[in-house]
Scaffold this motif. Structure first.
Motif, short mmCIF file in Angstrom:
data_model
loop_
_atom_site.label_atom_id
_atom_site.label_comp_id
_atom_site.label_asym_id
_atom_site.label_seq_id
_atom_site.Cartn_x
_atom_site.Cartn_y
_atom_site.Cartn_z
N ASP A 50 39.63 32.06 48.29
CA ASP A 50 38.67 32.26 47.21
C ASP A 50 38.83 33.65 46.60
O ASP A 50 38.19 34.61 47.02
N ALA A 51 39.73 33.75 45.60
CA ALA A 51 39.93 35.02 44.90
C ALA A 51 40.15 34.75 43.42
O ALA A 51 39.34 35.12 42.58
N THR A 61 39.73 31.17 35.30
CA THR A 61 40.01 32.05 34.15
C THR A 61 41.28 32.86 34.36
O THR A 61 41.75 33.54 33.45
N GLY A 62 41.80 32.83 35.60
CA GLY A 62 42.95 33.67 35.95
C GLY A 62 42.55 35.01 36.50
O GLY A 62 43.40 35.76 37.00
N ALA A 63 41.26 35.36 36.42
CA ALA A 63 40.78 36.64 36.93
C ALA A 63 40.58 36.57 38.44
O ALA A 63 40.45 35.49 39.03
N ILE A 64 40.55 37.74 39.07
CA ILE A 64 40.20 37.84 40.49
C ILE A 64 38.70 38.10 40.57
O ILE A 64 38.22 39.16 40.17
N SER A 65 37.98 37.10 41.05
CA SER A 65 36.52 37.19 41.13
C SER A 65 36.07 36.40 42.36
O SER A 65 36.02 35.17 42.33
N TYR A 66 35.78 37.11 43.44
CA TYR A 66 35.43 36.46 44.70
C TYR A 66 34.09 35.76 44.55
O TYR A 66 33.06 36.38 44.29
N GLN A 67 34.09 34.45 44.79
CA GLN A 67 32.88 33.65 44.59
C GLN A 67 32.02 33.59 45.85
O GLN A 67 30.82 33.34 45.76
N ASN A 68 32.64 33.73 47.01
CA ASN A 68 31.92 33.65 48.29
C ASN A 68 31.24 32.30 48.48
O ASN A 68 30.30 32.16 49.26
N VAL A 79 43.34 18.93 45.83
CA VAL A 79 44.31 19.94 45.44
C VAL A 79 44.72 20.71 46.70
O VAL A 79 45.87 20.68 47.10
N SER A 80 43.77 21.38 47.32
CA SER A 80 44.04 22.05 48.59
C SER A 80 43.27 21.35 49.70
O SER A 80 42.16 20.85 49.49
N ASP A 81 43.86 21.35 50.89
CA ASP A 81 43.23 20.69 52.03
C ASP A 81 42.03 21.47 52.55
O ASP A 81 41.19 20.91 53.25
N GLY A 82 41.97 22.74 52.21
CA GLY A 82 40.83 23.54 52.62
C GLY A 82 40.79 24.83 51.83
O GLY A 82 41.80 25.27 51.26
N MET A 83 39.60 25.43 51.76
CA MET A 83 39.43 26.71 51.06
C MET A 83 38.76 27.71 51.99
O MET A 83 37.74 27.40 52.62
N PHE A 84 39.37 28.90 52.06
CA PHE A 84 38.82 30.01 52.83
C PHE A 84 37.91 30.79 51.90
O PHE A 84 38.37 31.44 50.95
N LEU A 85 36.59 30.74 52.15
CA LEU A 85 35.61 31.41 51.29
C LEU A 85 35.54 32.89 51.64
O LEU A 85 35.50 33.26 52.82
N ASN A 86 35.49 33.73 50.61
CA ASN A 86 35.40 35.17 50.83
C ASN A 86 34.14 35.50 51.65
O ASN A 86 33.22 34.71 51.77
N TYR A 87 34.11 36.72 52.18
CA TYR A 87 33.20 37.06 53.28
C TYR A 87 31.73 37.22 52.94
O TYR A 87 30.88 37.14 53.82
N ASN A 88 31.41 37.48 51.70
CA ASN A 88 30.02 37.85 51.38
C ASN A 88 29.17 36.64 51.03
O ASN A 88 28.43 36.63 50.05
N TRP A 89 29.25 35.63 51.87
CA TRP A 89 28.49 34.40 51.61
C TRP A 89 27.04 34.56 52.06
O TRP A 89 26.70 35.39 52.89
#
Length: 651
Positions: free
Chosen positions: A228-229, A233-240, A256-266
């Motif tokens: 998750d980065a 839009t092509g920008a780097i914007s961590y969604q968490n 599309v992907s088998d899994g997504m690693f969510l950024n840390y600030n969830w």
């Protein structure tokens, strides 16, 4: 990963590299890494290290028996664990182990769902393929391994052109994607993790990246995972979280992907919304991994467990650990590493069935049941952790020096450790000072003042009339009663244990005892453990070096065509070797490689399931003019073939 994390990661990798550098040898093959355009030129035929980077170990099937859930808090069939683990630098990462014990040996595969072989840097290469020792060990335990594609933040040298190079197209195909598929198939691993953190993209590039992943999924059976980065839009914007901004990289009217690693600030709300969003897409919420950065503080990291694993409710999503190799990089010695690693996965009590503690980190065993790959005969464990200070074959030490090689790691105990007693509990541990086969044995020590039972392995093994069980053990007191029995429970009555008494020790050397299991024919073995009586109370110690359940003692055929592909003489008395051979015609666990000594004895040089192996050091003995190298097939039941041989001359 965030830039502050990158600095810490670089420091930890530097420490690991410094340790590993001590064991690197001339002509050493290394794990593969590339920039995207470099990969286009790669071919296994032109890569001299390619043959040494292959894994031949198939991905085992794992299971979980609900009757053997040892922790009431643990939820089966819900969340999983993804780990992003580093095993060395991007460059100069030895392919097949080294002559050092200092290595991150993953020990708790039973709690891991998928391992990302973490690495990559702007100065070395962005695409990193796992080395075969990790693939071998993971697959033996039923864990898929994926390589890493890392586009660093601009502050750490990232260039958006590298992303464009990755997704370049030619006549309707993605050439780099085709190479990624070729690499994974040739080396024997399971897919790729894409970590795209380089700024400067646009919507068109984001669409190309998504189509690139879809192309790999449509063209292969590889697993693909996304960090998750980058957003649409092509920008780097961590969604968490899973949001409209990153969901197309997860699912776009199909996987599309088998899994997504969510950024840390969830947050709690973000994870619940992510769960619901995944379900509306027809996807499991457990394909989302809430990121937890444990690189700096390990089990002292601040993880909001109740947001991922709320007590008394279904797990919300899965969890992803960034750098659980902290247990190794922060340790002072191997014993310290194993203590830290056990606490990380099992908890402060060293018992997956008892994870109650006031410390916020209860261990993953509190939330997830262990899963086992032990579903077919033969099953043999030597309690070999994949590293050690010696190497023994059937009780005889044939190498007396440090080593690491996860290709020969055994399936280690499912539960570490469950000991039951009304009195003092014996203390089990892996011991590197003594081994029956490999570098480790199981030591049980303490005051034996009441019956003890230790449950070791969860399994599902059908027993027939010709099935046997063997055990190797060693006591320091010849003639003393072992007070030990093998304890077996079956799926039709998993709480009832049948015991097979080992008897008395007759010497101070390693001894073996075997039992016919014909009286249990037609039943399915569910638990393998050990029981100890207190008929002779007092201080107690025993080493267990092997437990084997098998129905055939047949040996495999030997390999053939053994040859020295390259010899590099380091000095008058030391050389390195690149060896190759043709596989045995029979199934094997791996091959043992030896040198024949002038006195007729053998010195162990290493082992691999592959048919190419690098020997980091052969020592000349007594000014010998020629040395013979022997390669022996080891069957799944740990019987040995005859040896195939080759020789080389010393300068």
């Amino acid at each position: 990963m965030h830039s502050s994390v990158r600095v810490l990661m670089s420091l930890a990798v530097t420490i690991a590299c410094a340790r590993a550098a001590l064991a690197q040898a001339p002509d050493q093959p290394f794990a593969s890494y590339w920039f995207p355009n470099e990969l286009l030129a790669w071919s296994p035929d032109s890569d001299p290290d390619a043959a040494f980077n292959r894994s031949n170990t198939p991905l085992a099937t794992r299971f979980f028996n609900p009757d053997l859930n040892v922790n009431a808090h643990a939820h089966p069939n819900e969340a999983g664990v993804m780990v992003l683990s580093a095993f060395g630098p991007t460059s100069r990462n030895p392919s097949q182990g080294s002559l050092s014990m200092s290595y991150y040996a993953v020990n708790y595969w039973q709690y891991i769902e998928v391992l990302v072989f973490w690495g990559g840097s702007a100065g070395e290469g962005l695409i990193l393929a796992p080395n075969p020792t990790i693939i071998d060990a993971a697959h033996r335990n039923g864990v898929p391994v994926v390589g890493n594609i890392f586009f660093p933040p601009n502050a750490f040298g990232g260039q958006i052109q590298w992303v464009r190079d990755l997704v370049q197209q030619s006549e309707g195909s993605f050439p780099v994607a085709d190479k990624l598929i070729e690499v994974a198939r040739y080396y024997g691993f399971d897919g790729w993790f894409i970590n795209q953190e380089t700024a400067g993209g646009d919507p068109a590039l984001a669409t190309q990246v998504r189509q690139f992943i879809e192309y790999i999924k449509a063209s292969s059976n590889l697993l693909m995972f996304w960090y998750d980065a980058m957003t649409i839009t092509g920008a780097i914007s961590y969604q968490n979280a899973l949001t409209n901004n990153n969901a197309p990289f997860f699912d776009n009217d199909g996987v599309v992907s088998d899994g997504m690693f969510l950024n840390y600030n969830w947050s709690a709300a973000g994870l619940l919304n992510s769960r619901l969003y995944a379900q509306t897409l027809g996807r499991s919420p457990y394909a989302l991994y809430a990121g937890a950065n444990v690189q700096s503080n390990g089990y002292n990291s601040n993880v909001q467990w109740d947001r991922v694993f709320p007590e008394g409710q279904p797990h919300v999503v899965s969890i992803g650990f960034y750098r659980p190799d902290w247990a190794f990089t922060s340790s002072s010695d191997p014993d310290d590493f194993y203590r830290r690693d056990n606490r990380f996965w099992v908890g402060a009590n060293r018992d997956p069935s008892n994870t109650e503690t006031t410390h916020p980190w209860k261990g993953l065993a509190h939330y997830l049941p262990a899963r086992s790959p032990i579903t077919r005969l033969p099953f043999v464990t030597n309690f070999n952790s994949g590293q050690g200070r010696l190497y023994a074959i059937n009780g005889q030490v044939l190498m007396d020096r440090e080593w690491n090689n996860l290709s020969v790691q055994d399936v280690l105990p499912t539960w570490r450790w469950i000991v039951r007693s009304e009195g003092t509990r014996l203390v089990p541990d892996l011991d590197w000072s003594d081994a029956y086969y490999g570098g480790t044995s199981l030591k049980l020590a303490g005051v034996l003042d009441a019956p003890n039972q230790i449950n070791l392995y969860e399994c599902s093994l059908p027993i027939s009339a010709d099935t046997q069980l063997g055990i190797a053990y060693r006591m320091d007191s010849p003639g003393a009663p072992t007070q030990m029995s093998v304890a077996l429970a079956f799926e039709d009555s998993p709480d009832v244990f049948e015991t097979l008494e080992v008897g008395s020790s007759s010497s101070a050397d390693w001894e073996t005892t075997s039992f016919a299991l014909s009286s249990f024919a037609g039943r399915t073995l569910a638990v393998i453990g050990l029981a100890f009586d207190a008929s002779n109370p007092g201080d107690y110690q025993i080493h267990v070096g092997q437990i084997a359940v098998y129905s055939s003692a047949a040996a495999p055929g030997p390999p053939s065509g053994v040859s020295v592909l390259r010899r590099t003489q380091v000095d008058p008395d030391r050389a390195t070797l690149r060896l190759g051979w043709d596989h045995s015609p029979d199934p094997i666990a791996y091959y043992n490689v030896y040198r024949r000594n002038p006195d007729g004895g053998l010195t162990y040089l290493g082992g691999t399931p592959n048919n190419a192996y690098f020997v980091a050091e052969v020592r000349r003995i007594d000014s010998e003019a020629q040395t013979t190298v022997e390669v022996q097939a080891v069957g799944p039941n740990f019987t040995h073939s005859t040896s195939a041989t080759t020789s080389f001359d010393w300068n």
